[in-house]
Design an enzyme around this catalytic site. Sequence first.
Site, PDB file in Angstrom:
ATOM      1  N   HIS A 102       2.765  15.710  14.427  1.00 54.71           N
ATOM      2  CA  HIS A 102       4.224  15.577  16.120  1.00 54.71           C
ATOM      3  C   HIS A 102       3.757  16.467  16.956  1.00 54.71           C
ATOM      4  O   HIS A 102       4.981  16.155  17.431  1.00 54.71           O
ATOM      5  CB  HIS A 102       5.428  16.082  14.728  1.00 54.71           C
ATOM      6  CG  HIS A 102       5.599  15.106  14.304  1.00 54.71           C
ATOM      7  ND1 HIS A 102       6.216  16.002  12.468  1.00 54.71           N
ATOM      8  CD2 HIS A 102       5.770  14.210  13.226  1.00 54.71           C
ATOM      9  CE1 HIS A 102       6.379  15.616  11.650  1.00 54.71           C
ATOM     10  NE2 HIS A 102       6.289  14.530  11.852  1.00 54.71           N
ATOM     11  N   LYS A 145      -0.004   8.054   8.292  1.00 51.31           N
ATOM     12  CA  LYS A 145      -0.868   7.162   7.227  1.00 51.31           C
ATOM     13  C   LYS A 145       0.242   6.873   6.096  1.00 51.31           C
ATOM     14  O   LYS A 145       0.496   7.640   5.882  1.00 51.31           O
ATOM     15  CB  LYS A 145      -2.496   7.866   6.725  1.00 51.31           C
ATOM     16  CG  LYS A 145      -3.743   5.898   6.615  1.00 51.31           C
ATOM     17  CD  LYS A 145      -4.039   5.546   7.844  1.00 51.31           C
ATOM     18  CE  LYS A 145      -4.417   4.665   7.141  1.00 51.31           C
ATOM     19  NZ  LYS A 145      -5.415   4.253   8.551  1.00 51.31           N
TER      20      LYS A 145
HETATM   21  P1  NAD Z   1     -10.308  -5.136   4.811  1.00 45.22           P
HETATM   22  O1  NAD Z   1      -9.228  -5.072   3.486  1.00 45.22           O
HETATM   23  O2  NAD Z   1      -9.863  -6.419   5.702  1.00 45.22           O
HETATM   24  O3  NAD Z   1     -11.140  -5.289   3.989  1.00 45.22           O
HETATM   25  C1  NAD Z   1     -12.507  -4.225   3.726  1.00 45.22           C
HETATM   26  C2  NAD Z   1     -13.454  -5.408   3.279  1.00 45.22           C
HETATM   27  O4  NAD Z   1     -14.588  -4.596   2.136  1.00 45.22           O
HETATM   28  C3  NAD Z   1     -13.008  -6.369   2.003  1.00 45.22           C
HETATM   29  O5  NAD Z   1     -13.656  -7.691   2.194  1.00 45.22           O
HETATM   30  C4  NAD Z   1     -13.631  -5.866   0.526  1.00 45.22           C
HETATM   31  O6  NAD Z   1     -14.269  -6.683  -0.388  1.00 45.22           O
HETATM   32  C5  NAD Z   1     -15.003  -5.361   1.189  1.00 45.22           C
HETATM   33  N1  NAD Z   1     -15.259  -4.107   0.314  1.00 45.22           N
HETATM   34  C6  NAD Z   1     -14.615  -3.244  -0.145  1.00 45.22           C
HETATM   35  N2  NAD Z   1     -14.642  -2.456  -1.270  1.00 45.22           N
HETATM   36  C7  NAD Z   1     -16.493  -2.707  -1.027  1.00 45.22           C
HETATM   37  C8  NAD Z   1     -17.596  -2.130  -1.609  1.00 45.22           C
HETATM   38  N3  NAD Z   1     -18.136  -0.794  -2.432  1.00 45.22           N
HETATM   39  N4  NAD Z   1     -18.785  -2.398  -1.232  1.00 45.22           N
HETATM   40  C9  NAD Z   1     -18.901  -3.897  -0.368  1.00 45.22           C
HETATM   41  N5  NAD Z   1     -17.542  -4.376  -0.149  1.00 45.22           N
HETATM   42  C10 NAD Z   1     -16.953  -3.553  -0.273  1.00 45.22           C
HETATM   43  O7  NAD Z   1     -10.011  -3.821   5.351  1.00 45.22           O
HETATM   44  P2  NAD Z   1     -10.286  -3.199   6.868  1.00 45.22           P
HETATM   45  O8  NAD Z   1      -8.613  -3.859   7.590  1.00 45.22           O
HETATM   46  O9  NAD Z   1     -11.173  -4.063   7.200  1.00 45.22           O
HETATM   47  O10 NAD Z   1     -10.915  -1.611   6.476  1.00 45.22           O
HETATM   48  C11 NAD Z   1     -11.869  -1.369   6.565  1.00 45.22           C
HETATM   49  C12 NAD Z   1     -12.162   0.003   6.822  1.00 45.22           C
HETATM   50  O11 NAD Z   1     -12.138   0.330   8.307  1.00 45.22           O
HETATM   51  C13 NAD Z   1     -10.690   0.754   5.764  1.00 45.22           C
HETATM   52  O12 NAD Z   1     -12.318   2.545   5.999  1.00 45.22           O
HETATM   53  C14 NAD Z   1     -10.295   1.692   6.677  1.00 45.22           C
HETATM   54  O13 NAD Z   1      -9.334   2.400   7.463  1.00 45.22           O
HETATM   55  C15 NAD Z   1     -11.418   1.776   8.358  1.00 45.22           C
HETATM   56  N6  NAD Z   1     -10.258   0.676  10.078  1.00 45.22           N
HETATM   57  C16 NAD Z   1      -9.720  -0.298   9.462  1.00 45.22           C
HETATM   58  C17 NAD Z   1      -8.974  -0.461  10.822  1.00 45.22           C
HETATM   59  C18 NAD Z   1      -8.000  -1.521  11.220  1.00 45.22           C
HETATM   60  O14 NAD Z   1      -7.544  -1.784  12.065  1.00 45.22           O
HETATM   61  N7  NAD Z   1      -7.696  -3.042  10.027  1.00 45.22           N
HETATM   62  C19 NAD Z   1      -8.840   0.567  12.019  1.00 45.22           C
HETATM   63  C20 NAD Z   1      -8.978   1.566  11.950  1.00 45.22           C
HETATM   64  C21 NAD Z   1      -9.965   1.938  10.427  1.00 45.22           C
END
Ligand code: NAD
Length: 478
Positions: free
Chosen positions: A73, A115
């Site tokens: 915070h 989160k």
């Molecule tokens: P998402 O749900 O849009 O996509 C994740 C993809 O990964 C899916 O298509 C899923 O099928 C695939 N997947 C899952 N396990 C897998 C594996 N073992 N091998 C191959 N593919 C696999 O999620 P996202 O929003 O793209 O988030 C992905 C990562 O990025 C997470 O760690 C999240 O915390 C991080 N992240 C996301 C954002 C955001 O703006 N969305 C921002 C910062 C960090």
Amino acid sequence: MTTVAEPQTSFQEPSFLEQVNKNFDKAAALTKHPEGLLKQIKACNSVYHMKFPVQLDNGEIEVIEAWRAEHSHHKLPGKGGIRFAANVTEDEVMALAALMSYKCAIVDVPFGGSKGGVKIARHKYSEPELQRLTRRYAYELIRKNFIGPSIDVPAPDYGTGPKEMAWILDTYLAMKGDDMNAYGCVTGKPVSQGGVRGRTEATGLGVFYGIREACQHTEEMKKLGLSNGIDGKRVVVQGLGNVGYHSAKFLQEAGAIIVGIAEYDGSLYDSKGIDIEKLMSYRKETGKTQGFPGAEGYEDPSQALEFECDILVPAALENQITRINAPNIKAKIIAEGANGPTTALASEILLERGAYILPDMFLNAGGVTVSYFEWIKNLSHVRFGRMEKRFDQSMITNILKSVESITGKKFEQSLINKVATGADELDLVRSGLEETMIQAYNQIYESARTNKVDLRTAAFMNSIDKIAVSYKELGIFP
Ligand code: NAD
């Protein structure tokens, strides 16, 4: 005496939270801040663990388990995505919240770190069920004061997107409609619901800007035996979701060759390059990536991590690169699109063999950066560029006309059309994101050089310093 080697499967790597804290401790030891202050920076301030009922379409009631963690915070509101996944745990949500605090500090976004996680296998629920459980989750957050434009502002993460953010907004409006700034209670909303243009692709575009900046540094590229720039670099991307797809798309547009892809159903390899847009259309049509024409398919999704390439972008989930597969990973640059994809032990192995790791807390900060722009837009109640676009356009036209009258020569109309444009919202958002990623990379790069540490440790040191200043200036509330 011979020692019996420990079977690989019996070795448990530390939990995600322990890994984040391990990285924190390594960096904290190199700073000069008092121990108590460091303990406070590391501690997770509050966690709300909830269970609530949701009625399924068949009339049955299911109890859903969910969390919201507010790690720090030192700045308000807190900021952090909401994850829908079957394996969500309190440890994971706390680790991700901590990463958010450090991430926001690195890119100078004035938020604390939070989160949220909902423990569900998303694909098992119908859309009405997902809407009910998202709304109920939002209601729980409102009831306990864990959401609000000045308190804690969620955003999308793994398994969630603009649709869920709109449901959260609507629930908030229903309960707090008299709050003028209510639209700022959540980011990553559809543009028609107060979202900002450019948020959907922001994390992937930020990943691209970060990699591009790193590849511009001749000294580092030489050490890796690589040429400068993105053009011609061989890239493997794990996870074709929001972050992975957009990272791959922007890298491909800049001339990279996407030689490998990993998704749930397996890995794909094509040395000539996989056309990302065609693969996405194929996936939409068939519901799978395997069988994509021209590419070799492998059943094992983690196979792609070990493909020969220059840049590996893990963009799925945490703990994908472990001490078990790290020795087989050939990429020279590990560009962490996901949060926590590389365990601490795997990082050591990779660094030892000279790999260059672009750490998650810097590289995927594009999402929170543009979320910050969206929040500002919601608080100022006006679209970026609305006031100045036409004014800028006429100013530039006037300058061009003056040049024409001084020189007596006419510009081509096509050139005037190209030059004399004011920036619209998307231009401004992308320019702000690009500037943020370039600045942040150079800050951590310089810190890594000065302190002779890897980029992750440098990134942690920078964020610890920034959060420490904030706590010191604020004083400790009695
Ligand atoms: P998402 O749900 O849009 O996509 C994740 C993809 O990964 C899916 O298509 C899923 O099928 C695939 N997947 C899952 N396990 C897998 C594996 N073992 N091998 C191959 N593919 C696999 O999620 P996202 O929003 O793209 O988030 C992905 C990562 O990025 C997470 O760690 C999240 O915390 C991080 N992240 C996301 C954002 C955001 O703006 N969305 C921002 C910062 C960090």
